[in-house]
Scaffold this motif. Structure first.
Motif, PDB file in Angstrom:
ATOM      1  N   LEU A 139       0.927  -1.122   0.263  1.00 40.88           N
ATOM      2  CA  LEU A 139       0.175   0.056   0.081  1.00 40.88           C
ATOM      3  C   LEU A 139       0.847   1.270  -0.012  1.00 40.88           C
ATOM      4  O   LEU A 139       0.404   2.272  -0.782  1.00 40.88           O
ATOM      5  CB  LEU A 139      -0.932  -0.049   1.200  1.00 40.88           C
ATOM      6  CG  LEU A 139      -1.751   1.350   1.229  1.00 40.88           C
ATOM      7  CD1 LEU A 139      -2.668   1.442   0.298  1.00 40.88           C
ATOM      8  CD2 LEU A 139      -2.503   1.070   2.731  1.00 40.88           C
ATOM      9  N   MET A 140       1.952   1.232   0.858  1.00 46.78           N
ATOM     10  CA  MET A 140       2.665   2.460   0.996  1.00 46.78           C
ATOM     11  C   MET A 140       3.550   2.572  -0.498  1.00 46.78           C
ATOM     12  O   MET A 140       3.619   3.695  -1.050  1.00 46.78           O
ATOM     13  CB  MET A 140       3.865   2.397   2.142  1.00 46.78           C
ATOM     14  CG  MET A 140       3.107   2.701   3.383  1.00 46.78           C
ATOM     15  SD  MET A 140       4.332   2.385   4.669  1.00 46.78           S
ATOM     16  CE  MET A 140       4.634   0.755   4.775  1.00 46.78           C
ATOM     17  N   ILE A 141       3.897   1.560  -1.175  1.00 45.86           N
ATOM     18  CA  ILE A 141       4.478   1.674  -2.307  1.00 45.86           C
ATOM     19  C   ILE A 141       3.570   2.188  -3.432  1.00 45.86           C
ATOM     20  O   ILE A 141       4.046   3.026  -4.338  1.00 45.86           O
ATOM     21  CB  ILE A 141       5.187   0.297  -2.802  1.00 45.86           C
ATOM     22  CG1 ILE A 141       6.276  -0.028  -1.859  1.00 45.86           C
ATOM     23  CG2 ILE A 141       5.903   0.174  -4.341  1.00 45.86           C
ATOM     24  CD1 ILE A 141       6.886  -1.653  -2.120  1.00 45.86           C
ATOM     25  N   LYS A 142       2.351   1.645  -3.362  1.00 45.27           N
ATOM     26  CA  LYS A 142       1.198   1.994  -4.419  1.00 45.27           C
ATOM     27  C   LYS A 142       1.113   3.525  -4.241  1.00 45.27           C
ATOM     28  O   LYS A 142       0.759   4.305  -5.227  1.00 45.27           O
ATOM     29  CB  LYS A 142       0.157   1.206  -4.014  1.00 45.27           C
ATOM     30  CG  LYS A 142      -0.970   1.493  -5.060  1.00 45.27           C
ATOM     31  CD  LYS A 142      -0.690   0.619  -6.344  1.00 45.27           C
ATOM     32  CE  LYS A 142      -1.864   0.717  -7.161  1.00 45.27           C
ATOM     33  NZ  LYS A 142      -1.762   0.098  -8.706  1.00 45.27           N
ATOM     34  N   CYS A 143       1.043   3.998  -3.031  1.00 43.15           N
ATOM     35  CA  CYS A 143       0.960   5.265  -2.519  1.00 43.15           C
ATOM     36  C   CYS A 143       2.040   6.262  -2.763  1.00 43.15           C
ATOM     37  O   CYS A 143       2.143   7.157  -1.900  1.00 43.15           O
ATOM     38  CB  CYS A 143       0.098   5.609  -1.506  1.00 43.15           C
ATOM     39  SG  CYS A 143      -1.387   4.867  -1.324  1.00 43.15           S
ATOM     40  N   SER A 144       2.973   6.034  -3.115  1.00 39.06           N
ATOM     41  CA  SER A 144       4.231   6.597  -3.310  1.00 39.06           C
ATOM     42  C   SER A 144       4.160   8.022  -3.720  1.00 39.06           C
ATOM     43  O   SER A 144       4.987   8.850  -3.119  1.00 39.06           O
ATOM     44  CB  SER A 144       5.483   5.530  -4.212  1.00 39.06           C
ATOM     45  OG  SER A 144       4.756   6.000  -5.688  1.00 39.06           O
ATOM     46  N   ILE A 145       3.445   8.383  -4.608  1.00 44.27           N
ATOM     47  CA  ILE A 145       3.166   9.738  -4.990  1.00 44.27           C
ATOM     48  C   ILE A 145       2.893  10.606  -3.767  1.00 44.27           C
ATOM     49  O   ILE A 145       3.175  11.755  -3.407  1.00 44.27           O
ATOM     50  CB  ILE A 145       2.173   9.855  -6.032  1.00 44.27           C
ATOM     51  CG1 ILE A 145       2.362  11.392  -6.680  1.00 44.27           C
ATOM     52  CG2 ILE A 145       0.966   9.413  -5.812  1.00 44.27           C
ATOM     53  CD1 ILE A 145       1.564  11.741  -7.701  1.00 44.27           C
ATOM     54  N   LEU A 146       2.149  10.026  -2.941  1.00 43.46           N
ATOM     55  CA  LEU A 146       1.458  10.753  -1.679  1.00 43.46           C
ATOM     56  C   LEU A 146       2.583  11.044  -0.797  1.00 43.46           C
ATOM     57  O   LEU A 146       2.682  12.046  -0.319  1.00 43.46           O
ATOM     58  CB  LEU A 146       0.378   9.809  -1.130  1.00 43.46           C
ATOM     59  CG  LEU A 146       0.027  10.145   0.528  1.00 43.46           C
ATOM     60  CD1 LEU A 146      -0.760  11.615   0.440  1.00 43.46           C
ATOM     61  CD2 LEU A 146      -0.889   9.010   1.027  1.00 43.46           C
ATOM     62  N   TYR A 147       3.270   9.905  -0.469  1.00 44.58           N
ATOM     63  CA  TYR A 147       4.411  10.043   0.461  1.00 44.58           C
ATOM     64  C   TYR A 147       5.479  10.875   0.030  1.00 44.58           C
ATOM     65  O   TYR A 147       6.254  11.582   0.581  1.00 44.58           O
ATOM     66  CB  TYR A 147       5.120   8.584   0.810  1.00 44.58           C
ATOM     67  CG  TYR A 147       4.046   7.933   1.920  1.00 44.58           C
ATOM     68  CD1 TYR A 147       3.890   8.208   3.061  1.00 44.58           C
ATOM     69  CD2 TYR A 147       3.403   6.967   1.165  1.00 44.58           C
ATOM     70  CE1 TYR A 147       2.994   7.898   3.741  1.00 44.58           C
ATOM     71  CE2 TYR A 147       2.196   6.234   2.031  1.00 44.58           C
ATOM     72  CZ  TYR A 147       2.181   6.610   3.323  1.00 44.58           C
ATOM     73  OH  TYR A 147       1.447   6.060   4.218  1.00 44.58           O
TER      74      TYR A 147
END
Length: 636
Positions: free
Chosen positions: A268-276
């Protein structure tokens, strides 16, 4: 073709639940092996189409629901990130199915077990392939449910009941925060599609909630999504369920730790990389929590004596590496380590299952020893898995873990230096407990029950064949995938993982000096040498020293008690909840208010008498009809 990846596990789950195992054991084996081969062929075709032809695929099956501002379809995305997740999920799941045919062959409920495994795989596939947060959350909750069913598979055991409830409870805490994060995404974007949210991320940096004006909305969403991942990926604070999950059968442990549940949070964190990449505080939290988790689990693994729990704490530690790699912005490195870890961790767990099976279900490593001649193939495979875990040069774990540590050293920020120091210490502990495990199980003189040692034997071909397959990527995956994932200038994942131009400095790890690159490797070798020195030759002297030195004894007890997390949760938080509910809610409301009125007092009130007669005279089907009618009234 892609839909077969999604719905075949569900079909298999239904098929196994209806299958008459006692009469058709041979047919069941033939079906599972045939399905594994068929699935491998489909996976190869999908790899060719997505990786070589660069053809990202989106499939829309139809409308799921349409409610005012929220319209959602059943839709799936197959890109570079998804297909690699499919690789580890399908490969390890199918090998675990084959392994379970022998390992669980004597269990009368094998068909139920296989059905749970396939359902687990189905929900994980839904999680990684859905193109919106709601579909992801459906798979997220599904793997939580299946973990409960599989950990509690032997439901007559009290410890299995406790472990399953603990896993469910800890994950519900994280899931609550994840759901809050999804609600905030919908509130600010009016959509829960990945594509819509990721497109709007740069425009949300100036938004904030009025009572939290110091934090922009992206920071809050990033922290909430990470708290959801803390539960699933067993990061510090919500990690206590992971070692206790070893109460389930060993194939379950391999599937949970290698390919499904614990990788969901990192995915999930890799998928939301643009967020982080558009947050500051959230990334710092990832770095601190991930590095603390890596060190915590590695230190606890030093003193554990249960074979499966040692490997479980190593999983927790390696997940910490992946999390703080995401905090550093090295998302491709985190995914690289996720893939490598899946292979050698599945190899270790399935090898541990053969050892436990051979020694009549013995799991205490102090009651083993001297079985390298009795289980030579398992011994050789276990050495390769342990060396890969310890980061031995040119095995799969070496490439990804060294990359993460080199990036943390190269960035030269306070958080990255903190993660580097803790990561190197965790690397030392990992090497030490990996070879402590090998020495106790295979190399020391036999110390178990005589009948167990005499009857120990190598596993059957159904047990060994999955290990012989897994040993190949455990050795070669790091060397093979490195040029695509982490080499200088590579952008292999394209749009599947967001690459911020600020992260161009990550490539500077290639220019670290040889001495700087050798530090983690030297520390790991030091851990291996000290393991042979203290555990292999001077174990009695070390034991006496710990007993006689107050400081060493305190450290040993502190680590053996797992930093007292369980005690804090049980005796302070849990006990406070139980005592409060007993004192106030039970004594005041149940025994106070209700007993003050009493059953005879309620009869004096006409509405209670009418309600009692209405309830007692109705049957179950009447209530079901009433509920269905009310649902249609409120929905339409």
């Amino acid at each position: 073709m892609y839909l077969l990846f999604i719905f075949f596990p569900l079909y298999n789950s239904i098929l196994y639940s209806l299958h008459n195992y006692l009469r058709n054991n041979i047919l069941l084996r033939q079906y599972i092996i045939s399905y594994t081969i068929f699935n491998a062929i489909l996976l190869a075709i999908a790899f060719y189409e997505i990786i070589f032809l660069q053809n990202t695929c989106i499939i829309i099956l139809g409308k799921w629901f349409d409610f005012k501002e929220l319209t959602l379809n059943w839709s799936f995305t197959f890109d570079y990130l998804t297909i690699f997740m499919f690789l580890i999920i399908n490969l390890i799941s199918n090998l675990v199915h084959i392994y379970s045919l022998d390992y669980m062959g004597a269990d009368p409920h094998l068909n139920r077990f296989l059905s749970y495994l396939s359902l687990f795989t189905f929900f994980m596939v839904i999680l990684v392939s859905g193109n919106n947060f709601i579909q992801m959350f459906m798979g997220w909750e599904g793997v939580g449910l299946c973990s409960y069913l599989l950990i509690n598979f032997w439901f007559t055991r009290i410890q299995a009941n406790k472990a399953a409830l603990k896993a469910m409870f800890m994950n519900r805490i994280g899931d609550f925060f994840l759901f809050l994060g999804i609600l905030l995404i919908f509130f600010f974007t009016k959509s829960i599609l990945y594509s819509t949210f990721f497109t709007l991320v740069p425009f949300l940096q100036d938004y904030s909630i009025y009572w939290l004006s110091n934090f922009n909305i992206l920071e809050i969403i990033g922290i909430l999504l990470f708290l959801g991942a803390v539960g699933k990926s067993a990061q510090l604070g919500l990690h206590t369920w992971l070692p206790d999950a070893m109460e389930g059968p060993t194939p379950v442990s391999a599937l949970i730790h290698a390919a499904t549940m614990v990788t969901a949070g990192v995915f999930l964190m890799i998928k939301c990389s643009i967020l982080y990449e558009h947050t500051i505080l959230a990334k710092k939290i990832l770095i601190v929590i991930g590095s603390l988790t890596a060190l915590f689990a590695a230190t606890v693994g030093l003193v554990q004596n249960d074979l499966k729990k040692i490997i479980a704490y190593s999983t927790c530690s390696q997940l910490g590496y992946m999390v703080f790699a995401c905090g550093l912005g090295a998302f491709s490195g985190a995914f690289f380590h996720l893939i490598n870890h899946a292979f050698f961790k599945a190899l270790l767990f399935l090898g541990a299952g053969i050892i436990i099976h051979a020694l009549n279900d013995e799991q205490d490593i102090r009651r083993m020893g001297g079985i390298k001649r009795l289980l030579p193939i398992t011994y050789a495979l276990f050495i390769i898995g342990s060396l890969s875990l310890a980061g031995f040069p040119y095995l799969s774990g070496f490439f990804s873990k060294e990359y993460i540590l080199e990036v943390s050293l190269m960035l030269q920020t306070p958080e990255s230096i903190f993660s580097y120091i803790l990561g190197v210490l965790a690397s030392f502990c990992t090497a030490f407990y990996s070879f402590r495990l090998l020495i106790f199980v295979f190399l020391k003189n036999p110390n178990g029950y005589r009948i167990n040692i005499i009857n120990a034997h190598e596993g059957s071909w159904l047990l060994l064949s999955p290990l012989l397959i897994l040993v190949i990527p455990s050795v070669l995956s790091g060397y093979f995938f490195k040029p695509f994932f982490i080499s200088l200038g590579t952008h292999f994942f394209q749009n599947a993982i967001f690459f911020n131009y600020y992260n161009l400095s990550l490539n500077d790890f290639e220019f670290l000096t040889s001495y700087q690159k050798l530090i983690p490797l030297i520390i790991s070798f030091l851990g291996i040498i000290l393991a042979f020195f203290f555990i292999g030759y001077f174990y009695k002297q070390l034991t006496n020293l710990i007993k006689n030195q107050a400081v060493l004894k305190f450290i040993y007890i502190f680590l053996n008690k797992k930093w007292y997390f369980d005690k804090i949760y049980n005796y302070y938080i849990g006990y406070w909840f139980f005592s409060t509910s007993l004192e106030y809610y039970y004594n005041i409301i149940d025994r106070g208010l209700l007993e003050l009125i009493g059953p005879f007092g309620l009869k004096k009130i006409p509405v209670f008498e009418v309600t009692k007669n209405f309830i007692t005279n109705f049957m179950l089907q009447h209530f079901v009809i009433i509920i269905i009618v009310l649902m249609f009234i409120f929905l339409y």
